[in-house]
Design an enzyme around this catalytic site. Sequence first.
Site, PDB file in Angstrom:
ATOM      1  N   ASP A 125      54.129  36.329  55.077  1.00 52.64           N
ATOM      2  CA  ASP A 125      53.748  37.178  53.952  1.00 52.64           C
ATOM      3  C   ASP A 125      52.230  37.331  53.922  1.00 52.64           C
ATOM      4  OD1 ASP A 125      54.220  38.761  51.753  1.00 52.64           O
ATOM      5  OD2 ASP A 125      54.043  37.090  50.352  1.00 52.64           O
ATOM      6  N   TYR A 127      48.636  39.464  52.183  1.00 54.24           N
ATOM      7  CA  TYR A 127      47.965  39.614  50.882  1.00 54.24           C
ATOM      8  C   TYR A 127      46.945  40.731  51.073  1.00 54.24           C
ATOM      9  CZ  TYR A 127      45.432  37.573  46.765  1.00 54.24           C
ATOM     10  OH  TYR A 127      44.835  37.320  45.548  1.00 54.24           O
ATOM     11  N   HIS A 132      45.604  44.575  44.261  1.00 54.12           N
ATOM     12  CA  HIS A 132      46.318  43.361  43.856  1.00 54.12           C
ATOM     13  C   HIS A 132      45.419  42.139  44.002  1.00 54.12           C
ATOM     14  CE1 HIS A 132      49.478  40.339  43.464  1.00 54.12           C
ATOM     15  NE2 HIS A 132      49.125  39.839  44.638  1.00 54.12           N
ATOM     16  N   ARG A 141      39.599  33.754  39.056  1.00 57.43           N
ATOM     17  CA  ARG A 141      38.251  33.289  39.406  1.00 57.43           C
ATOM     18  C   ARG A 141      37.135  34.104  38.778  1.00 57.43           C
ATOM     19  NH1 ARG A 141      41.276  32.855  44.059  1.00 57.43           N
ATOM     20  NH2 ARG A 141      40.746  34.976  44.625  1.00 57.43           N
ATOM     21  N   GLU A 198      57.113  40.772  43.442  1.00 54.94           N
ATOM     22  CA  GLU A 198      55.995  41.377  44.160  1.00 54.94           C
ATOM     23  C   GLU A 198      56.552  42.575  44.909  1.00 54.94           C
ATOM     24  OE1 GLU A 198      53.951  38.276  46.377  1.00 54.94           O
ATOM     25  OE2 GLU A 198      52.649  37.948  44.644  1.00 54.94           O
ATOM     26  N   GLU A 200      56.531  44.989  47.675  1.00 55.01           N
ATOM     27  CA  GLU A 200      55.953  45.003  49.019  1.00 55.01           C
ATOM     28  C   GLU A 200      56.794  45.855  49.958  1.00 55.01           C
ATOM     29  OE1 GLU A 200      54.799  41.226  50.693  1.00 55.01           O
ATOM     30  OE2 GLU A 200      54.724  40.237  48.748  1.00 55.01           O
ATOM     31  N   ASP A 230      59.105  40.027  46.914  1.00 52.02           N
ATOM     32  CA  ASP A 230      58.764  38.626  47.173  1.00 52.02           C
ATOM     33  C   ASP A 230      58.705  37.884  45.828  1.00 52.02           C
ATOM     34  OD1 ASP A 230      58.009  36.514  48.848  1.00 52.02           O
ATOM     35  OD2 ASP A 230      55.887  36.855  48.414  1.00 52.02           O
ATOM     36  N   ARG A 234      54.953  32.048  39.257  1.00 49.40           N
ATOM     37  CA  ARG A 234      53.493  32.006  39.063  1.00 49.40           C
ATOM     38  C   ARG A 234      52.999  30.653  38.549  1.00 49.40           C
ATOM     39  NH1 ARG A 234      52.255  35.992  42.314  1.00 49.40           N
ATOM     40  NH2 ARG A 234      53.188  37.961  41.672  1.00 49.40           N
ATOM     41  N   GLN A 237      53.065  28.198  41.350  1.00 54.53           N
ATOM     42  CA  GLN A 237      51.974  28.564  42.265  1.00 54.53           C
ATOM     43  C   GLN A 237      50.616  28.094  41.752  1.00 54.53           C
ATOM     44  OE1 GLN A 237      52.012  32.740  43.198  1.00 54.53           O
ATOM     45  NE2 GLN A 237      50.295  32.628  44.621  1.00 54.53           N
ATOM     46  N   TYR A 241      48.811  25.707  44.612  1.00 48.36           N
ATOM     47  CA  TYR A 241      48.317  26.582  45.679  1.00 48.36           C
ATOM     48  C   TYR A 241      47.018  26.157  46.362  1.00 48.36           C
ATOM     49  CZ  TYR A 241      44.548  29.289  43.367  1.00 48.36           C
ATOM     50  OH  TYR A 241      43.384  29.699  42.792  1.00 48.36           O
ATOM     51  N   LYS A 250      57.046  30.434  46.409  1.00 48.10           N
ATOM     52  CA  LYS A 250      57.565  31.586  47.164  1.00 48.10           C
ATOM     53  C   LYS A 250      58.809  31.211  47.954  1.00 48.10           C
ATOM     54  CE  LYS A 250      53.690  34.058  46.464  1.00 48.10           C
ATOM     55  NZ  LYS A 250      53.593  35.440  45.992  1.00 48.10           N
ATOM     56  N   THR A 254      63.351  36.052  48.854  1.00 47.34           N
ATOM     57  CA  THR A 254      62.660  37.293  49.169  1.00 47.34           C
ATOM     58  C   THR A 254      63.742  38.317  49.429  1.00 47.34           C
ATOM     59  OG1 THR A 254      60.808  36.091  50.160  1.00 47.34           O
ATOM     60  CG2 THR A 254      61.040  38.413  50.759  1.00 47.34           C
ATOM     61  N   GLU A 360      50.148  41.142  37.042  1.00 47.36           N
ATOM     62  CA  GLU A 360      49.097  42.137  36.823  1.00 47.36           C
ATOM     63  C   GLU A 360      49.420  43.054  35.648  1.00 47.36           C
ATOM     64  OE1 GLU A 360      47.756  43.825  40.899  1.00 47.36           O
ATOM     65  OE2 GLU A 360      49.678  42.837  41.173  1.00 47.36           O
TER      66      GLU A 360
HETATM   67 CA    CA Z   1      53.886  38.212  48.506  1.00 48.42          CA
END
Ligand code: CA
Length: 418
Positions: A125, A127, A132, A141, A198, A200, A230, A234, A237, A241, A250, A254, A360
């Site tokens: 996978d 990014y 995103h 951050r 997600e 994708e 996916d 959250r 994660q 992570y 994850k 999927t 998001e």
């Molecule tokens: Ca993903």
Amino acid sequence: MPLMKSWVASANDANHPFPLNNLPYGVFSTDGTEERCGVAIGDMILDMAAAEETGLITISEIAVFDAPYWNEFMDLGSDAWAELRARLIEVLKEGSADQAKAEPLLVAMADAEMHMPLVVPEYTDFYAGRHHATNVGTMFRGAENALPPNWLHIPIGYNGRASSVIVSGTDVRRPWGQLKSPDHDIPAFLPCRRFDIELEMGAIVGTSSDGPITVQEADDNIFGYVLLNDWSARDIQAWEYQPLGPFQAKATATSISPWIVTKDALEPFRTDTPEREFELLDHIKDCGPMLYDIDLEVTMAPDGKDATTIARTNYNEMYYSAAQQLAHHTTAGSPMNVGDLLGSGTISGPEKENRGSLLELSWGGKEPMTLETGETRSFIEDGDTLILKGNAKGDGYTIGFGDCVGTVIAALDDPYKR
Ligand code: CA
């Protein structure tokens, strides 16, 4: 290229996802029959195992279509891919001399159950959506450090789990995991509270490689594309992570759409990647248009209620193409195998309604969405059905992917109870 007309009347509608221009590949079964390869044409599926057995379509000396996957066919190579497409067009086009032989081999799509169209040896996978990555980075951050310093130079990815790739229509059970809230010093083991999608695209490797390959070779090696959801926990994660990236967040599921849309069908929709902020190094530099203009959409429906469209975007929003991701994937020597699946990364666009994840859309839960039913959502609730849709619009025809559907069901009361 205009619509190619078929003697299968339903395939000639400008808005039908499966015209003769498309011819996507899936695996299906009907009541009490074995899973086998099929090709979508309008509202029908051409039974490829039967087409091979009756001699209507012969691509190789050994039978490859009486199987619950397309891997053996993919492994025949790109000449065989072109030969099959040409033969299918010959058989299914308006006025075909083969109509009488092919007609009895059609199965109504409404009577068929769809299965995984391929065996996925490995799943990676990425990014690679700039909007995103910027949105998520800003939430976690701050706007100043949104994009990591490597992001504009390499397509960032991680090795996922092929074993949890499932076909559209399979329910997804809410996972348990370690969650740590900011108010507590230590984590607790609980059902996920921030379960997410997600949006994708998945690229499927059709030709194996051993060692570094160029972007052009990578593009040549891609067999086709699917929609890919996916599913992401959250809160799991957020705790796990750093520093090695997502792991259990994850690992639940999927989902992929049931039809592999071939690169040939998407050829008229190629587009360039966006302008580069930094020139890419030679080994992943663009060498032609390798993204595609595919409209994407997500709907959400609470249990037993109407669906609301919650996001609309386009695959051409990606910063890196699947070919660049595949080329990068091989840089350090990793062999790639037939059937390997590459997730693009979440595809968000510049505006709020273009965001491809609930994280998001609800801005980390701070701005819940209101559905057309009047309910609000920050993340997925039990019983919610999420559907990904993808369509490329041609001159009087549509290349559709078939919906990628998943319903989230309640977590087990005790995941370790035997
Ligand atoms: Ca993903």
